[in-house]
Design a protein around this motif. Structure first.
Motif, PDB file in Angstrom:
ATOM      1  N   ALA A 117       0.827  -1.204   0.000  1.00  0.00           N
ATOM      2  CA  ALA A 117       0.000   0.000   0.000  1.00  0.00           C
ATOM      3  C   ALA A 117       0.864   1.259   0.000  1.00  0.00           C
ATOM      4  O   ALA A 117       0.569   2.234  -0.700  1.00  0.00           O
ATOM      5  CB  ALA A 117      -0.936   0.003   1.202  1.00  0.00           C
ATOM      6  N   ALA A 118       1.934   1.233   0.786  1.00  0.00           N
ATOM      7  CA  ALA A 118       2.828   2.397   0.847  1.00  0.00           C
ATOM      8  C   ALA A 118       3.493   2.648  -0.502  1.00  0.00           C
ATOM      9  O   ALA A 118       3.604   3.799  -0.948  1.00  0.00           O
ATOM     10  CB  ALA A 118       3.883   2.180   1.926  1.00  0.00           C
ATOM     11  N   ILE A 119       3.933   1.581  -1.173  1.00  0.00           N
ATOM     12  CA  ILE A 119       4.569   1.725  -2.490  1.00  0.00           C
ATOM     13  C   ILE A 119       3.574   2.277  -3.503  1.00  0.00           C
ATOM     14  O   ILE A 119       3.907   3.157  -4.311  1.00  0.00           O
ATOM     15  CB  ILE A 119       5.138   0.380  -2.956  1.00  0.00           C
ATOM     16  CG1 ILE A 119       6.299  -0.056  -2.054  1.00  0.00           C
ATOM     17  CG2 ILE A 119       5.606   0.467  -4.406  1.00  0.00           C
ATOM     18  CD1 ILE A 119       6.845  -1.432  -2.389  1.00  0.00           C
ATOM     19  N   LEU A 120       2.338   1.776  -3.466  1.00  0.00           N
ATOM     20  CA  LEU A 120       1.316   2.217  -4.422  1.00  0.00           C
ATOM     21  C   LEU A 120       0.985   3.694  -4.236  1.00  0.00           C
ATOM     22  O   LEU A 120       0.963   4.467  -5.203  1.00  0.00           O
ATOM     23  CB  LEU A 120       0.061   1.363  -4.247  1.00  0.00           C
ATOM     24  CG  LEU A 120      -1.097   1.661  -5.215  1.00  0.00           C
ATOM     25  CD1 LEU A 120      -0.657   1.433  -6.654  1.00  0.00           C
ATOM     26  CD2 LEU A 120      -2.304   0.797  -4.879  1.00  0.00           C
ATOM     27  N   ILE A 121       0.746   4.115  -2.994  1.00  0.00           N
ATOM     28  CA  ILE A 121       0.411   5.516  -2.725  1.00  0.00           C
ATOM     29  C   ILE A 121       1.592   6.418  -3.035  1.00  0.00           C
ATOM     30  O   ILE A 121       1.442   7.487  -3.646  1.00  0.00           O
ATOM     31  CB  ILE A 121      -0.021   5.697  -1.259  1.00  0.00           C
ATOM     32  CG1 ILE A 121      -1.300   4.897  -0.979  1.00  0.00           C
ATOM     33  CG2 ILE A 121      -0.242   7.170  -0.947  1.00  0.00           C
ATOM     34  CD1 ILE A 121      -2.491   5.327  -1.809  1.00  0.00           C
ATOM     35  N   ALA A 122       2.783   6.004  -2.652  1.00  0.00           N
ATOM     36  CA  ALA A 122       3.972   6.822  -2.896  1.00  0.00           C
ATOM     37  C   ALA A 122       4.243   6.975  -4.384  1.00  0.00           C
ATOM     38  O   ALA A 122       4.614   8.053  -4.852  1.00  0.00           O
ATOM     39  CB  ALA A 122       5.183   6.205  -2.202  1.00  0.00           C
ATOM     40  N   SER A 123       4.044   5.907  -5.152  1.00  0.00           N
ATOM     41  CA  SER A 123       4.247   5.980  -6.607  1.00  0.00           C
ATOM     42  C   SER A 123       3.254   6.932  -7.237  1.00  0.00           C
ATOM     43  O   SER A 123       3.613   7.713  -8.130  1.00  0.00           O
ATOM     44  CB  SER A 123       4.112   4.581  -7.217  1.00  0.00           C
ATOM     45  OG  SER A 123       5.070   3.692  -6.685  1.00  0.00           O
ATOM     46  N   ALA A 124       2.000   6.865  -6.783  1.00  0.00           N
ATOM     47  CA  ALA A 124       0.979   7.766  -7.325  1.00  0.00           C
ATOM     48  C   ALA A 124       1.315   9.222  -7.024  1.00  0.00           C
ATOM     49  O   ALA A 124       1.158  10.107  -7.874  1.00  0.00           O
ATOM     50  CB  ALA A 124      -0.389   7.407  -6.756  1.00  0.00           C
ATOM     51  N   LEU A 125       1.802   9.490  -5.808  1.00  0.00           N
ATOM     52  CA  LEU A 125       2.157  10.862  -5.430  1.00  0.00           C
ATOM     53  C   LEU A 125       3.416  11.339  -6.138  1.00  0.00           C
ATOM     54  O   LEU A 125       3.686  12.540  -6.182  1.00  0.00           O
ATOM     55  CB  LEU A 125       2.333  10.963  -3.917  1.00  0.00           C
ATOM     56  CG  LEU A 125       1.061  10.789  -3.076  1.00  0.00           C
ATOM     57  CD1 LEU A 125       1.387  10.810  -1.597  1.00  0.00           C
ATOM     58  CD2 LEU A 125       0.047  11.885  -3.416  1.00  0.00           C
ATOM     59  N   GLY A 126       4.197  10.414  -6.678  1.00  0.00           N
ATOM     60  CA  GLY A 126       5.406  10.802  -7.397  1.00  0.00           C
ATOM     61  C   GLY A 126       5.136  11.396  -8.757  1.00  0.00           C
ATOM     62  O   GLY A 126       6.008  12.053  -9.340  1.00  0.00           O
ATOM     63  N   PHE A 127       3.927  11.185  -9.267  1.00  0.00           N
ATOM     64  CA  PHE A 127       3.584  11.714 -10.584  1.00  0.00           C
ATOM     65  C   PHE A 127       3.141  13.171 -10.479  1.00  0.00           C
ATOM     66  O   PHE A 127       2.534  13.579  -9.485  1.00  0.00           O
ATOM     67  CB  PHE A 127       2.466  10.889 -11.223  1.00  0.00           C
ATOM     68  CG  PHE A 127       2.914   9.550 -11.725  1.00  0.00           C
ATOM     69  CD1 PHE A 127       3.322   9.382 -13.036  1.00  0.00           C
ATOM     70  CD2 PHE A 127       2.937   8.448 -10.878  1.00  0.00           C
ATOM     71  CE1 PHE A 127       3.747   8.149 -13.496  1.00  0.00           C
ATOM     72  CE2 PHE A 127       3.357   7.218 -11.325  1.00  0.00           C
ATOM     73  CZ  PHE A 127       3.769   7.066 -12.636  1.00  0.00           C
TER      74      PHE A 127
END
Length: 305
Positions: A117-127
């Protein structure tokens, strides 16, 4: 008929308030972008309620604004410039995503979130938003600068990286629907095929189609040709499993780098600006002030990221 009249009413409200916001921002020497977003929040369902954010037709018009802006990006860049930007696509893009996503993921894991979940949210916020950044660069006159070119390269990498991330979503979400090797191979082949087709389309337009169209000295035909190619390439990208935004950018690249580019850009400018205003006002419609008031820390953190 009633639904059509509601759509026209909403569109007229968006255009009118966007016009007023643009005028006020110009007089106050403020970027119109902030005016469009602010007025969208004001007329949205959580404040005045003049326009309902669920209006599907308005969303389609807003998407056109995105496509026209990305088309303009491609139109202003030649293939030679894109090649020079290659190292920023290959290095700057991944580094930006890593430096943005890694600290967020670490913070979420420290806060007790699961690793997927942390990887998914962090990746989304990286865009980042390609449209917002490009619009801001254009208003600041930075689009043609070296810094602006590097920023655009990073944004293009993000658009291209979106599809692999979406393929990884089922795995990270723990649904058990892991992406197969065949899907990755299909994505790679589709990307190579689409890139090759873009080069071929550029040669066809430059050497055959555009010279014949311009012989008629008709701006109408040039506009119709541009809109047709833009729509066809965007739709093709979508059906090949690629982001439509990449298709709009590729259409701009196909038209760019020749002596007709400036003329095409000037003819498309009214469409781009009008639909862009609709897009940014519609973006403001999605802002829920009630949620922001109830969760100010999350809202401010999201803006900061």
């Amino acid at each position: 008929m009633l639904g059509m009249m509601e759509f026209i009413d909403d569109l007229l409200i968006i255009l009118t308030t966007g016009l007023c916001a643009g005028i006020l921002c110009r007089r106050g020497n403020i970027t119109p972008l902030m005016g469009y977003l602010s007025v969208g929040v004001l007329i949205g369902p959580t404040v005045l309620g003049w326009v309902k954010s669920e209006q599907e037709e308005i969303e389609h018009l807003a998407e056109l604004g995105v496509f026209f802006l990305l088309f303009s990006i491609g139109l202003e860049l030649s293939l030679d410039e894109l090649k020079r930007m290659g190292r920023f696509l290959a290095t700057g893009g991944p580094v930006q995503l890593l430096l943005t996503a890694a600290p967020v993921a670490a913070l979420l894991i420290w806060a007790g979130w699961s690793i997927p979940a942390a990887i998914l949210i962090a990746s989304a916020l990286g865009f980042s938003s390609t449209v917002l950044v490009f619009k801001a660069l254009g208003e600041m006159g930075q689009t043609n600068t070296e810094l602006g070119r590097r920023a655009i390269a990073i944004l293009l990498f993000q658009d291209a990286a979106l599809v692999p991330l979406l393929l990884c979503v089922p795995l990270l979400a723990g649904t058990g629907e892991a992406t197969g090797v065949g899907q990755w191979i299909q994505l790679g082949l589709a990307s190579v095929l689409f890139l090759s087709a873009t080069f071929g389309l550029r040669l066809l337009l430059t050497r055959a189609i555009i010279p014949r169209i311009t012989q008629h000295r008709s701006p109408d035909l040039v506009v119709l040709l541009t809109l047709t190619i833009l729509g066809a390439v965007t739709l093709t990208a979508h059906r090949m499993g690629l982001p439509p935004a990449i298709g709009a950018f590729a259409a701009g690249l196909a038209f760019g780098g020749n002596r007709w580019s400036e003329q095409i850009d000037s003819l498309i400018l009214p469409f781009r600006e009008a639909f862009s205003a609709v897009f940014f006002v519609s973006l403001g419609l999605l802002v829920n002030l009630v949620d922001i008031i109830h969760n100010p820390v999350i809202a401010v953190s999201g803006i900061a990221i």
